[in-house]
Design a protein around this motif. Structure first.
Motif, mmCIF file in Angstrom:
data_model
loop_
_atom_site.group_PDB
_atom_site.id
_atom_site.type_symbol
_atom_site.label_atom_id
_atom_site.label_comp_id
_atom_site.label_asym_id
_atom_site.label_seq_id
_atom_site.Cartn_x
_atom_site.Cartn_y
_atom_site.Cartn_z
ATOM 1 N N ALA A 148 -10.461 -5.384 6.863
ATOM 2 C CA ALA A 148 -10.779 -4.060 6.061
ATOM 3 C C ALA A 148 -10.248 -2.847 7.223
ATOM 4 O O ALA A 148 -10.091 -2.095 6.622
ATOM 5 C CB ALA A 148 -11.869 -4.055 5.448
ATOM 6 N N GLU A 151 -6.615 -2.718 7.650
ATOM 7 C CA GLU A 151 -6.137 -2.143 6.440
ATOM 8 C C GLU A 151 -6.267 -0.526 6.650
ATOM 9 O O GLU A 151 -5.259 0.254 6.194
ATOM 10 C CB GLU A 151 -6.750 -2.533 5.139
ATOM 11 C CG GLU A 151 -6.240 -3.957 4.964
ATOM 12 C CD GLU A 151 -7.044 -4.407 3.666
ATOM 13 O OE1 GLU A 151 -6.261 -5.234 3.022
ATOM 14 O OE2 GLU A 151 -7.977 -4.088 3.279
ATOM 15 N N TYR A 152 -7.482 -0.117 6.954
ATOM 16 C CA TYR A 152 -7.730 1.348 7.082
ATOM 17 C C TYR A 152 -7.167 2.164 8.150
ATOM 18 O O TYR A 152 -6.378 2.930 7.921
ATOM 19 C CB TYR A 152 -9.201 1.633 7.355
ATOM 20 C CG TYR A 152 -9.625 3.035 7.862
ATOM 21 C CD1 TYR A 152 -9.555 3.989 7.023
ATOM 22 C CD2 TYR A 152 -10.245 2.966 9.082
ATOM 23 C CE1 TYR A 152 -9.953 5.186 7.321
ATOM 24 C CE2 TYR A 152 -10.339 4.151 9.526
ATOM 25 C CZ TYR A 152 -10.496 5.592 8.681
ATOM 26 O OH TYR A 152 -10.542 6.779 9.124
ATOM 27 N N SER A 155 -3.224 2.352 7.212
ATOM 28 C CA SER A 155 -3.191 3.630 6.165
ATOM 29 C C SER A 155 -3.411 5.048 6.803
ATOM 30 O O SER A 155 -2.573 5.870 6.396
ATOM 31 C CB SER A 155 -4.334 3.207 4.946
ATOM 32 O OG SER A 155 -5.591 3.645 5.448
ATOM 33 N N TYR A 180 -7.032 2.243 0.821
ATOM 34 C CA TYR A 180 -7.666 1.654 1.895
ATOM 35 C C TYR A 180 -7.879 3.090 3.218
ATOM 36 O O TYR A 180 -8.942 2.595 3.838
ATOM 37 C CB TYR A 180 -6.460 1.099 2.614
ATOM 38 C CG TYR A 180 -6.193 -0.080 1.882
ATOM 39 C CD1 TYR A 180 -6.782 -0.996 1.580
ATOM 40 C CD2 TYR A 180 -4.745 -0.112 1.179
ATOM 41 C CE1 TYR A 180 -6.446 -2.093 0.623
ATOM 42 C CE2 TYR A 180 -4.452 -1.011 0.169
ATOM 43 C CZ TYR A 180 -5.222 -2.039 0.300
ATOM 44 O OH TYR A 180 -4.762 -2.946 -0.580
ATOM 45 N N THR A 185 -13.147 -0.019 1.516
ATOM 46 C CA THR A 185 -13.157 -1.408 1.601
ATOM 47 C C THR A 185 -13.764 -1.745 2.895
ATOM 48 O O THR A 185 -14.373 -3.053 2.858
ATOM 49 C CB THR A 185 -11.385 -2.193 1.620
ATOM 50 O OG1 THR A 185 -10.945 -1.349 2.679
ATOM 51 C CG2 THR A 185 -10.903 -1.772 0.524
ATOM 52 N N GLU A 214 -11.754 -2.736 -6.682
ATOM 53 C CA GLU A 214 -10.456 -1.797 -6.335
ATOM 54 C C GLU A 214 -10.695 -0.449 -7.432
ATOM 55 O O GLU A 214 -10.370 0.479 -7.136
ATOM 56 C CB GLU A 214 -9.086 -2.256 -6.660
ATOM 57 C CG GLU A 214 -8.805 -3.397 -5.352
ATOM 58 C CD GLU A 214 -7.436 -3.715 -5.621
ATOM 59 O OE1 GLU A 214 -6.921 -3.191 -6.751
ATOM 60 O OE2 GLU A 214 -6.893 -4.696 -4.706
ATOM 61 N N SER A 217 -13.360 1.618 -5.898
ATOM 62 C CA SER A 217 -12.498 2.241 -4.693
ATOM 63 C C SER A 217 -11.793 3.466 -5.339
ATOM 64 O O SER A 217 -11.933 4.736 -4.764
ATOM 65 C CB SER A 217 -11.830 1.275 -3.931
ATOM 66 O OG SER A 217 -12.391 0.400 -3.230
#
Length: 382
Positions: A148, A151-152, A155, A180, A185, A214, A217
């Motif tokens: 995660a 992914e952050y 992004s 993200y 996440t 999601e 989020s």
């Protein structure tokens, strides 16, 4: 300087709750940030005033205090990266260099014993967080957290490219990346650690549970965009925000874009409630706890968002609500016209009657119109 917008009370059917040790947790995070040396003295001085401990305490109001403390420290660390590296630092408009710096940090998260960045405070903080997570969770949960975090990081590099070029992305891309770059996440594994369980891997990866996470989020990040718009638009630099994206996408005025963003988050909030209601009857105790904490995560972010000086900006007061409404402005079951998320609505049959039989923490919310942050609720999971 951006336009003055007043955010009206938004739909929040989940009652507030906060861990009883929130003040001690916030004090501990202040001490941790000072000891690690997160960010510059000026940035760190601002961050420790943001009451981040109360945010973590709202996300896990009944969680293990030690894990709530990890979450609090981690959120402050994230702001150290977001504010210090991305928004205010030189790397924020140099996506290639930013990516390299973040990948080095990711290596520390993967293996805290790696002999690199030994004098870097952000790496030191991440090293400490990773080791504490290993004490309170499993190797699998740590791997989820690292993925995660990857992914952050990817992004925010994407965002840095738009900052460099001064461009505004389309709504579909923004929606995807906001799942993200809002760092929602990376918190999810801590929901499990906070109560000492491991969610079944296949259960976690199923479409319905993934959609529930999601949609949570989406609501959290759309709300954050509403609450942070004043702070971001008053700055002198480039910013990305759903209000700005909707203005650009549809040629709307700021006020029209604000109204549309609220309508979108209300529709997704309703879908989250329906997904959770659908999942609860067959869910085991771990999944029930997880679904419950997705709700406390949503509400915790809302309560903190309208009360933290990070967004209220007392020196230039933001037009934020001080309470919430108990009904949505948009209760449609029709999917939003955003392809990357429209599949969420395909998972459930069309609703022909109002949502009823909700979990206790939602069903009891009708009498809480206008509740303010900080009230401890006595409801329990399902």
């Amino acid at each position: 300087m951006g336009p003055e917008l007043t955010v009206p009370p938004i739909f929040s059917p989940i009652p507030p709750a906060i861990h009883p040790s929130h003040a001690a947790i916030d004090a501990q995070t202040t001490a941790w940030a000072q000891a690690i040396g997160i960010g510059s003295d000026e940035l760190r001085g601002r961050l420790v005033q943001h009451d981040i401990g109360s945010f973590a305490a709202r996300v896990l109001p009944d969680g293990r205090e030690s894990v709530v403390g990890i979450l609090s420290d981690f959120v402050l660390w994230l702001f150290g990266v977001d504010d210090g590296y991305c928004e205010e630092g030189e790397l924020g408009s140099r996506p290639g260099e930013l990516n390299a710096a973040l990948q080095r940090l990711l290596r520390v998260a993967q293996n805290p014993d790696v002999p690199m960045l030994l004098d870097d405070p952000l790496a030191g903080g991440l090293r400490d967080l990773r080791r504490r997570m290993s004490e309170h969770g499993t190797d699998g949960q740590a791997a989820l957290w690292v993925n995660a975090l990857r992914e952050y990081f990817s992004s925010v590099v994407w965002e840095a490219e738009h900052r460099r070029s001064g461009t505004v992305p389309g709504l579909n891309d923004y929606t995807l990346m906001r799942l993200y770059d809002g760092a929602t996440t990376v918190v999810l594994p801590l929901l499990e650690m906070g109560h000492g369980y491991v969610l079944d891997q296949d259960e976690r990866a199923g479409d319905l549970v993934r959609a529930a996470a999601e949609t949570a989020s989406f609501v959290i990040t759309w709300d954050n965009d509403l609450f942070s718009h004043h702070k971001e638009s008053r700055g002198t630099g480039f910013y990305l925000n759903v209000v700005r994206v909707l203005e650009h996408e549809y040629g709307l005025s700021p006020a029209q874009a604000l109204d549309l963003a609220i309508s979108q988050r209300d529709r997704v909030m309703n879908l989250f409630l329906r997904l959770r209601k659908h999942l609860m009857p067959a869910a085991g105790p771990h999944l029930r706890q997880y679904l419950h904490n997705l709700g406390t995560y949503i509400r915790g972010a809302q309560d903190w968002g309208i009360s933290s000086v990070r967004y209220t900006t007392p020196d230039d007061p933001a037009g934020l609500p001080t309470a919430f409404r108990d009904s949505p402005v948009d209760d449609s079951d029709k999917p939003l016209d955003i392809p990357v998320i429209s599949w969420w609505w395909d998972l459930l049959p069309a609703r022909t009657a109002p949502v009823d039989g909700l979990p206790a923490d939602v069903a009891s919310a009708g009498a809480r119109r206008g509740t303010r942050p900080g009230r401890k609720d006595s409801s329990v999971v399902g």
